[in-house]
Design a protein around this motif. Structure first.
Motif, PDB file in Angstrom:
ATOM      1  N   VAL A  43       0.628  -1.462  -0.268  1.00 26.24           N
ATOM      2  CA  VAL A  43      -0.390  -0.254   0.281  1.00 26.24           C
ATOM      3  C   VAL A  43       1.171   1.419   0.351  1.00 26.24           C
ATOM      4  CG1 VAL A  43      -1.503   1.872   1.585  1.00 26.24           C
ATOM      5  CG2 VAL A  43      -1.879  -0.667   1.007  1.00 26.24           C
ATOM      6  N   ALA A  44       2.361   1.201   0.916  1.00 25.18           N
ATOM      7  CA  ALA A  44       2.744   2.537   1.396  1.00 25.18           C
ATOM      8  C   ALA A  44       3.425   2.767  -0.017  1.00 25.18           C
ATOM      9  CB  ALA A  44       3.266   2.779   2.853  1.00 25.18           C
ATOM     10  N   TYR A  45       4.418   1.795  -0.625  1.00 29.17           N
ATOM     11  CA  TYR A  45       5.554   1.533  -1.305  1.00 29.17           C
ATOM     12  C   TYR A  45       5.636   0.390  -2.134  1.00 29.17           C
ATOM     13  CZ  TYR A  45       7.810  -1.487   2.476  1.00 29.17           C
ATOM     14  OH  TYR A  45       7.681  -1.931   3.172  1.00 29.17           O
ATOM     15  N   GLY A  46       6.964  -0.011  -2.577  1.00 29.02           N
ATOM     16  CA  GLY A  46       7.406  -0.191  -3.541  1.00 29.02           C
ATOM     17  C   GLY A  46       8.726  -0.782  -4.217  1.00 29.02           C
ATOM     18  N   HIS A  47       9.378  -1.925  -5.024  1.00 29.32           N
ATOM     19  CA  HIS A  47       9.636  -1.821  -5.069  1.00 29.32           C
ATOM     20  C   HIS A  47      10.202  -2.290  -6.807  1.00 29.32           C
ATOM     21  CE1 HIS A  47      12.237  -1.305  -1.591  1.00 29.32           C
ATOM     22  NE2 HIS A  47      11.309  -1.781  -0.687  1.00 29.32           N
ATOM     23  N   SER A  48      11.392  -2.080  -7.656  1.00 26.87           N
ATOM     24  CA  SER A  48      11.359  -2.682  -9.214  1.00 26.87           C
ATOM     25  C   SER A  48      12.968  -3.349  -8.889  1.00 26.87           C
ATOM     26  CB  SER A  48      11.226  -1.799  -9.686  1.00 26.87           C
ATOM     27  OG  SER A  48      12.305  -0.718  -9.645  1.00 26.87           O
ATOM     28  N   GLY A  49      13.157  -4.287  -9.767  1.00 23.77           N
ATOM     29  CA  GLY A  49      14.405  -4.660 -10.158  1.00 23.77           C
ATOM     30  C   GLY A  49      14.533  -5.727 -11.218  1.00 23.77           C
ATOM     31  N   SER A  50      15.367  -6.287 -11.819  1.00 29.18           N
ATOM     32  CA  SER A  50      15.888  -7.794 -13.403  1.00 29.18           C
ATOM     33  C   SER A  50      15.437  -8.599 -12.608  1.00 29.18           C
ATOM     34  CB  SER A  50      17.004  -6.681 -13.502  1.00 29.18           C
ATOM     35  OG  SER A  50      17.937  -6.966 -13.730  1.00 29.18           O
ATOM     36  N   VAL A  51      15.373  -9.275 -13.888  1.00 29.55           N
ATOM     37  CA  VAL A  51      15.702 -11.013 -13.652  1.00 29.55           C
ATOM     38  C   VAL A  51      16.179 -10.922 -15.280  1.00 29.55           C
ATOM     39  CG1 VAL A  51      13.192 -12.082 -14.276  1.00 29.55           C
ATOM     40  CG2 VAL A  51      15.074 -13.287 -13.127  1.00 29.55           C
ATOM     41  N   SER A  52      16.972 -11.812 -15.742  1.00 29.88           N
ATOM     42  CA  SER A  52      17.300 -12.706 -16.833  1.00 29.88           C
ATOM     43  C   SER A  52      16.917 -13.571 -17.133  1.00 29.88           C
ATOM     44  CB  SER A  52      19.064 -13.002 -16.162  1.00 29.88           C
ATOM     45  OG  SER A  52      19.952 -12.107 -16.363  1.00 29.88           O
ATOM     46  N   LEU A  53      16.164 -13.774 -18.746  1.00 31.56           N
ATOM     47  CA  LEU A  53      15.980 -14.578 -19.310  1.00 31.56           C
ATOM     48  C   LEU A  53      17.152 -15.455 -20.038  1.00 31.56           C
ATOM     49  CD1 LEU A  53      13.135 -15.515 -21.069  1.00 31.56           C
ATOM     50  CD2 LEU A  53      14.339 -14.204 -22.925  1.00 31.56           C
ATOM     51  N   LYS A  54      16.354 -17.088 -19.606  1.00 32.67           N
ATOM     52  CA  LYS A  54      17.320 -17.841 -19.344  1.00 32.67           C
ATOM     53  C   LYS A  54      17.207 -18.274 -20.983  1.00 32.67           C
ATOM     54  CE  LYS A  54      19.408 -21.697 -17.491  1.00 32.67           C
ATOM     55  NZ  LYS A  54      19.735 -22.579 -16.082  1.00 32.67           N
ATOM     56  N   SER A  55      15.795 -18.431 -21.688  1.00 34.12           N
ATOM     57  CA  SER A  55      15.759 -19.225 -23.155  1.00 34.12           C
ATOM     58  C   SER A  55      14.508 -18.537 -23.819  1.00 34.12           C
ATOM     59  CB  SER A  55      15.350 -20.314 -23.432  1.00 34.12           C
ATOM     60  OG  SER A  55      14.495 -21.359 -22.704  1.00 34.12           O
ATOM     61  N   GLY A  56      14.155 -18.563 -24.761  1.00 31.10           N
ATOM     62  CA  GLY A  56      12.444 -18.091 -24.876  1.00 31.10           C
ATOM     63  C   GLY A  56      12.328 -18.018 -26.671  1.00 31.10           C
ATOM     64  N   ALA A  57      11.167 -18.516 -26.578  1.00 32.32           N
ATOM     65  CA  ALA A  57      10.118 -18.896 -28.277  1.00 32.32           C
ATOM     66  C   ALA A  57       9.538 -18.673 -27.961  1.00 32.32           C
ATOM     67  CB  ALA A  57      11.082 -20.184 -28.486  1.00 32.32           C
ATOM     68  N   LEU A  58       8.680 -18.106 -29.317  1.00 25.38           N
ATOM     69  CA  LEU A  58       7.474 -17.541 -29.799  1.00 25.38           C
ATOM     70  C   LEU A  58       7.174 -18.744 -31.675  1.00 25.38           C
ATOM     71  CD1 LEU A  58       7.194 -14.424 -29.482  1.00 25.38           C
ATOM     72  CD2 LEU A  58       6.547 -15.633 -28.284  1.00 25.38           C
ATOM     73  N   GLU A  59       5.940 -19.167 -31.569  1.00 24.71           N
ATOM     74  CA  GLU A  59       6.121 -19.637 -32.250  1.00 24.71           C
ATOM     75  C   GLU A  59       4.672 -19.346 -33.004  1.00 24.71           C
ATOM     76  OE1 GLU A  59       7.466 -23.124 -33.008  1.00 24.71           O
ATOM     77  OE2 GLU A  59       7.742 -23.514 -31.138  1.00 24.71           O
ATOM     78  N   ILE A  60       5.241 -19.115 -34.662  1.00 19.82           N
ATOM     79  CA  ILE A  60       3.503 -18.121 -35.005  1.00 19.82           C
ATOM     80  C   ILE A  60       3.277 -19.272 -35.894  1.00 19.82           C
ATOM     81  CG2 ILE A  60       3.400 -16.329 -36.813  1.00 19.82           C
ATOM     82  CD1 ILE A  60       4.169 -15.583 -33.616  1.00 19.82           C
ATOM     83  N   GLN A  61       2.336 -18.983 -37.044  1.00 17.45           N
ATOM     84  CA  GLN A  61       1.485 -20.115 -37.968  1.00 17.45           C
ATOM     85  C   GLN A  61       0.419 -18.553 -38.729  1.00 17.45           C
ATOM     86  OE1 GLN A  61      -0.743 -23.550 -36.392  1.00 17.45           O
ATOM     87  NE2 GLN A  61       0.260 -24.095 -38.243  1.00 17.45           N
ATOM     88  N   GLN A  62       0.639 -19.023 -40.212  1.00 16.76           N
ATOM     89  CA  GLN A  62      -0.104 -18.169 -41.045  1.00 16.76           C
ATOM     90  C   GLN A  62       0.059 -16.637 -39.765  1.00 16.76           C
ATOM     91  OE1 GLN A  62      -3.734 -20.503 -41.216  1.00 16.76           O
ATOM     92  NE2 GLN A  62      -2.950 -20.922 -42.522  1.00 16.76           N
ATOM     93  N   SER A  63       0.924 -15.934 -39.706  1.00 19.77           N
ATOM     94  CA  SER A  63       1.115 -14.831 -38.872  1.00 19.77           C
ATOM     95  C   SER A  63       0.292 -14.491 -38.022  1.00 19.77           C
ATOM     96  CB  SER A  63       0.870 -13.764 -40.467  1.00 19.77           C
ATOM     97  OG  SER A  63       1.638 -14.089 -41.603  1.00 19.77           O
ATOM     98  N   LYS A  64      -0.072 -15.642 -37.117  1.00 20.74           N
ATOM     99  CA  LYS A  64      -0.854 -15.683 -35.715  1.00 20.74           C
ATOM    100  C   LYS A  64       0.508 -15.739 -34.536  1.00 20.74           C
ATOM    101  CE  LYS A  64      -5.088 -14.456 -37.213  1.00 20.74           C
ATOM    102  NZ  LYS A  64      -6.623 -15.066 -36.520  1.00 20.74           N
TER     103      LYS A  64
END
Length: 120
Positions: free
Chosen positions: A44-65
């Protein structure tokens, strides 16, 4: 005790194109060096921010979707970015890695799987 909300923002500006735009399914792999994941947690009163690393990632696209994908996040890399005092920042980072938050010693990675996409 209520836990603060934790939000992860995936900023993946550089998706390397592997495959083609043909009607067959194509895989687009995220560039680990060019990708950035940030988080923000707030009470409620405050927050924090930071980062985390991506180890791997992929997207699957079919017929432009988008039809699927998977991103693996290296939870051992989580760190606070908004606290300037190193001791306090380290204390928060260690708390986030502890058993009462992400339990990184037992769960060193987190996986986000895209299993279904509705185009309504």
């Amino acid at each position: 005790m209520k836990r603060p909300a934790i939000f992860l923002t995936l900023l993946i500006p550089a998706i390397l194109m592997i495959g083609s735009f043909a009607s067959a399914q194509s895989t687009y792999t995220a560039s680990i060096k060019e990708s950035r994941l940030t988080w923000y947690g707030a009470r409620v009163a405050y927050g924090h921010s930071g980062s985390v690393s991506l180890k791997s990632g992929a997207l699957e696209i079919q017929q432009s979707k988008l039809v699927g994908g998977e991103f693996v996040i290296d939870m051992t890399s989580i760190r606070d970015l908004d606290i300037e005092d190193e001791a306090r920042s380290g204390k928060l980072t260690n708390h986030l890695k502890s058993y009462d938050f992400f339990y990184v010693s037992n769960y060193p990675t987190s996986t986000l799987k895209i299993t279904e996409v509705n185009w309504n």
